[in-house]
Design an enzyme around this catalytic site. Structure first.
Site, PDB file in Angstrom:
ATOM      1  N   ASP A 228      -3.252   4.471   1.316  1.00 10.22           N
ATOM      2  CA  ASP A 228      -1.833   4.252   1.051  1.00 10.22           C
ATOM      3  C   ASP A 228      -1.109   5.531   0.636  1.00 10.22           C
ATOM      4  O   ASP A 228      -1.643   6.326  -0.149  1.00 10.22           O
ATOM      5  CB  ASP A 228      -1.752   3.235  -0.100  1.00 10.22           C
ATOM      6  CG  ASP A 228      -0.346   2.853  -0.485  1.00 10.22           C
ATOM      7  OD1 ASP A 228       0.275   2.114   0.279  1.00 10.22           O
ATOM      8  OD2 ASP A 228       0.127   3.301  -1.551  1.00 10.22           O
ATOM      9  N   GLU A 293      -1.619   6.458   5.721  1.00  6.26           N
ATOM     10  CA  GLU A 293      -0.190   6.157   5.808  1.00  6.26           C
ATOM     11  C   GLU A 293       0.620   7.324   5.262  1.00  6.26           C
ATOM     12  O   GLU A 293       0.517   7.649   4.086  1.00  6.26           O
ATOM     13  CB  GLU A 293       0.150   4.904   4.986  1.00  6.26           C
ATOM     14  CG  GLU A 293       1.608   4.536   5.105  1.00  6.26           C
ATOM     15  CD  GLU A 293       2.234   3.985   3.831  1.00  6.26           C
ATOM     16  OE1 GLU A 293       3.203   3.236   3.943  1.00  6.26           O
ATOM     17  OE2 GLU A 293       1.767   4.330   2.718  1.00  6.26           O
TER      18      GLU A 293
HETATM   19  C1  GLC Z   1       2.936   2.214   0.595  1.00  6.14           C
HETATM   20  C2  GLC Z   1       2.852   0.709   0.782  1.00  6.14           C
HETATM   21  C3  GLC Z   1       4.031   0.079   0.107  1.00  6.14           C
HETATM   22  C4  GLC Z   1       3.990   0.404  -1.360  1.00  6.14           C
HETATM   23  C5  GLC Z   1       3.888   1.905  -1.596  1.00  6.14           C
HETATM   24  C6  GLC Z   1       3.472   2.204  -2.992  1.00  6.14           C
HETATM   25  O1  GLC Z   1       4.010   2.756   1.251  1.00  6.14           O
HETATM   26  O2  GLC Z   1       2.751   0.395   2.135  1.00  6.14           O
HETATM   27  O3  GLC Z   1       4.084  -1.294   0.300  1.00  6.14           O
HETATM   28  O4  GLC Z   1       5.127  -0.087  -2.003  1.00  6.14           O
HETATM   29  O5  GLC Z   1       2.932   2.518  -0.763  1.00  6.14           O
HETATM   30  O6  GLC Z   1       2.131   1.846  -3.188  1.00  6.14           O
END
Ligand code: GLC
Length: 567
Positions: A228, A293
């Site tokens: 993440d 991500e």
């Molecule tokens: C990422 C997740 C999102 C979350 C953020 C903080 O972008 O996909 O849903 O709010 O991280 O953890």
């Protein structure tokens, strides 16, 4: 363009000098190649105990749906102990299941069942921050060693005798990224909500703790991790103000007003990803997948490949391509992305997720399947979000209904620009109460009122439903031409987008999309140099074509919004 190419090359050059991670370029043991990965947002997938929130037993009971679709992998958004400030992305124990989702035994049952069904299981790994209720943070507040250094603490800046945050850094969720702690008498840094303090990767003890989290879940047999918010992992240690972008039109509290040169994409982040690669590779059994991500620039995204990410998410369908994009915009974005991938690595195409408007709402319901078609015909991995396979759409929320912190923090006049609630409503299984998601009185987010007609059960009996189309698209990944062929993307004037995949001595696989909303015809055969007679493999509802129909491509007439894949 030239400048971009030079920049990309330069960055790769630099990467080469740093410790980069050797990858298996043959891809033989990369089981994820040429498959679709399916994201489950656990709170919204299936509720087994009637409390209105989805859970692990619910997911286990529906794994056959994924097998039926033909995906290789289920990626679960966070299922860990959490105060749920950010609905699971604020974790208070990285190695425990939150009771709302079930128990560790439920998790074991889920993975056992998945294994029996030959589905791979990928977990969300959230390394950037913990919850402020995590015992580490509580000890950090008390300056207990070594926890005192587990988070990013800074003294206040005193301006005319008033306490101010150490610098101008802004949270992704609006406003200063610094929160005063009166017990420790320091500010802590939070890229996301106040309840999600950032972890400090300059502490070696913390780095080791996070490695133990990987080890814990690897021991339970998971097949990999979706990491993440990776680009935010490390911050520049000088804590300088970030430069302001002039005239954005956004409020001063909006993170889009700053260039994040000190809080995003730092070199150290890549080295840490490389250390995780090493760790997961030292595990026995099938090769482990790492997905990362990062909403960032293309060169920074590409750099993750060399540091051990197998799937640095490609967000072009969430950011660069929109409902008003022309064929040439698609061509530029797709070509640029494909041409940037270092040799031996696999492309990927994210069509939607829990942080963005649903694909059927971003592009319009008649175009949702078109984006999945593009993801299916292009080389590499497709990543789909639960519910998109049946064409679910956003459920608009009133301010009072809004619970997502990204929406709440933006306030009543702007919440609907940032809230992610509309894309997170419960999965629509059938036309029974709560769309078959829950037997409870109330669900955590409202079920979309269209569930009586838009649901999986109904789509199973309808030809040309999103479900039927998605199923065929997922199996298209098994076609050798789609797996290994060359890729040609063609803009046919302002109307048609064409994608042809080719292998020597084999007939091509061709996608044609009419991006106009009225009927158009072209001699696509000449334009794209494809056979004059082709057969429909799959078509969206707007195309009004049946599977197996013979098509004359030298006069291809397509209704508005139509898209069709030909063999
Ligand atoms: C990422 C997740 C999102 C979350 C953020 C903080 O972008 O996909 O849903 O709010 O991280 O953890």
């Amino acid at each position: 363009m030239l400048l971009t190419v030079v920049c990309v090359k330069l960055i790769w050059g630099l990467v080469g000098l740093r410790e980069s991670v050797a990858q298996n370029a043959t891809g033989k043991d990369e089981w994820w190649r040429d498959t679709f990965i399916y994201q489950v947002y656990p709170r919204s997938f299936k509720d087994s105990n009637g409390d209105g929130v989805g859970d692990l037993n619910g997911i286990t009971s529906k794994l056959e749906h994924l097998v039926d679709l033909g995906v290789s992998t289920v990626w679960l958004s966070p299922i860990y102990a959490s105060p749920m400030v950010d609905f699971g992305y604020d974790i208070s124990n990285f190695t425990a299941i939150d009771p709302i989702f079930g128990t560790i035994d439920d998790f074991k049952r889920l993975t056992t069942r998945a294994k029996a069904l030959k589905l791979k299981v990928v977990l969300d790994f959230v390394p950037n921050h913990s919850s402020d209720k995590h015992p580490w943070f509580l000890k950090s507040v008390q300056r207990i060693k070594p926890f005192d250094e587990y988070y990013i603490w800074k003294d206040a800046k005193m301006v005319n005798g008033t306490r101010k945050p150490p610098n101008n850094w802004l949270s992704e969720f609006q406003g200063s990224a610094w929160q005063w702690n009166d017990q420790r008498k320091q500010y802590y840094y939070h890229e996301f909500t106040v309840g999600q303090p950032d972890l400090n990767y300059r502490s070696t003890a913390l780095q080791e703790e996070m490695k133990n989290v990987f080890r814990f879940w690897l021991n339970l047999g998971v097949d990999g991790f979706r990491v993440d918010a990776i680009n935010f992992l490390v911050e520049d240690s000088r804590f300088l103000d970030e430069p302001k972008i002039p005239n954005t039109g956004f409020q001063d509290t909006d993170p889009r007003t700053l260039r994040h040169i000190y809080t995003s994409d730092q070199n150290e982040t890549y080295d840490i990803v490389a250390s995780w690669r090493k760790l997961v590779d030292s595990t026995n059994g099938t090769r482990k997948i790492i997905l990362t991500e990062a909403y960032t620039t293309l060169p920074y995204a590409m750099k993750y490949y060399q540091f051990g990410s197998n799937i640095p998410f490609n967000f072009i369908f969430l950011r660069n391509i929109t409902s008003v994009s022309k064929p040439v915009d698609y061509k530029r974005a797709i070509d640029r992305y494909l041409n940037s991938i270092p040799a031996g690595y696999v492309a990927n195409w994210v069509t939607g997720n829990h942080d963005n408007s649903r694909v059927a709402s971003r592009f319009g319901p008649h175009r949702a399947d078109q984006i999945t078609m593009i993801a299916a015909i292009l080389p590499g991995v497709g990543i789909i979000y639960n519910g998109d396979e049946i064409g679910m759409i956003d459920r608009p929320m009133s301010w009072n209904e809004t619970i997502d912190p990204a929406g709440c923090n933006a306030g009543p006049s702007r919440y609907n620009l940032t809230s992610r609630d509309p894309a997170r409503t419960p999965f629509q299984w059938d036309s029974s109460i709560n769309a078959g998601f829950s037997t409870g009185k109330k669900t955590w987010l409202p079920v979309h009122s269209n569930y009586k007609t838009l649901n999986l059960q109904a789509e199973k009996t309808t030809q040309k439903s999103s479900y039927a189309i998605t199923k065929r698209l997922i199996s298209l990944k098994q076609n050798p031409v789609v797996q290994r062929g060359t890729t040609q993307v063609t803009a046919i004037y302002d109307a048609f987008l064409g994608i042809a995949r080719r292998l020597p001595n084999q007939s091509p696989v061709v996608l044609i999309v009419n991006l106009y909303n009225h009927s158009m015809h072209y001699d696509v055969a000449t334009f794209m140099n494809i056979p004059k007679q082709m057969t429909v493999y799959v078509a969206n509802a707007a195309a009004n074509l049946s599977i197996g129909a013979k098509i004359n491509t030298s006069f291809l007439q397509l209704p508005g919004n139509a898209s069709v894949i030909l063999l």
